[in-house]
Design an enzyme around this catalytic site. Sequence first.
Site, PDB file in Angstrom:
ATOM      1  CB  VAL A 291       3.588 -11.770 -22.674  1.00 54.63           C
ATOM      2  CG1 VAL A 291       2.578 -12.658 -21.954  1.00 54.63           C
ATOM      3  CG2 VAL A 291       4.618 -11.245 -21.691  1.00 54.63           C
ATOM      4  CD  GLU A 292       9.402 -16.497 -21.286  1.00 53.14           C
ATOM      5  OE1 GLU A 292       9.184 -17.643 -20.865  1.00 53.14           O
ATOM      6  OE2 GLU A 292       9.851 -15.568 -20.580  1.00 53.14           O
ATOM      7  CB  SER A 293       4.855 -17.866 -19.218  1.00 52.23           C
ATOM      8  OG  SER A 293       5.778 -18.906 -19.436  1.00 52.23           O
TER       9      SER A 293
ATOM     10  CB  CYS B 154      -0.897  -0.008   1.236  1.00 53.59           C
ATOM     11  SG  CYS B 154      -1.845   1.523   1.440  1.00 53.59           S
TER      12      CYS B 154
ATOM     13  CG  ASP C 192      -2.566  -3.971  -0.783  1.00 58.69           C
ATOM     14  OD1 ASP C 192      -3.307  -4.092   0.211  1.00 58.69           O
ATOM     15  OD2 ASP C 192      -2.210  -2.879  -1.230  1.00 58.69           O
TER      16      ASP C 192
ATOM     17  CG  MET D 256      -5.244  -2.923  -4.620  1.00 55.64           C
ATOM     18  SD  MET D 256      -6.660  -3.455  -3.635  1.00 55.64           S
ATOM     19  CE  MET D 256      -5.873  -3.710  -2.056  1.00 55.64           C
ATOM     20  CD  GLU D 257      -8.204   1.429  -6.848  1.00 56.00           C
ATOM     21  OE1 GLU D 257      -9.211   1.291  -6.137  1.00 56.00           O
ATOM     22  OE2 GLU D 257      -7.055   1.556  -6.355  1.00 56.00           O
TER      23      GLU D 257
END
Length: 166
Positions: free
Chosen positions: A79-81, A57, A64, A98-99
Site C-alpha cells: 500500500v502507498e502510504s 459514534c 472517537d 470501532m469493531e
Amino acid sequence: MNTHSQDYTDNLHLLGTGRLPLPQNGPSVTLLEAFPNRFQKRPYIISISFPEFTSLCPVTGQPDFGCISVEYVPDHLCVESKSFKLYMFAFRNHQSFMETITNTVLDDLCTLLTPCWCRVKGLFAPRGGTRIHVFAETFKPMPSEQNNQVREAVAAWKVEANPHQP
C-alpha cells in the site's frame, strides 16, 4: 547526482500532487493505491500506524479517537502510504462502531493487496471510562512452504513487536 531505485511508480497518482482529494462517500478501497512488491521471495512485515485516527459514534455522533495500526506481509503489492493517510482521513466524518472500522480496514486492505498476512489493530481512546481495542487478522491460503515461511515471520514479528506479552 541523483540516483533512483527500481521502484515502480507509474500507477501512483496521489503522491507528489500537492493536493488531497476530499473523500466524497466516506472510506472506500478506491481511495487506496498500491505499488509492486519487489521482494516477493522474502516474507517481510510492513507496519503502518495512524495515531491521529478519528471517527464518529453511529449512535451519539460523538467523536472517537484512536490509533489504527496495520501490519502485513505483502505478496505482489504494497500500500502507498499517502493514499493510506487519505483513506484514514475519510473516517473523520464517518459514523461506525470501532469493531466495524477495524474489520473494514482489514477487508479493504485485503481487497487491494491480497497480502499473505494482515492484522489491523484499532487502539481506541477511552470513552465513558471504557477502553476498546479491536484486533482482526487473516492469512491467505498459500502453498505449504510459503505458508510456513510467512507464519514463522509473523510469529517472530509478534514476539518482537510485543516483548512483554506472553
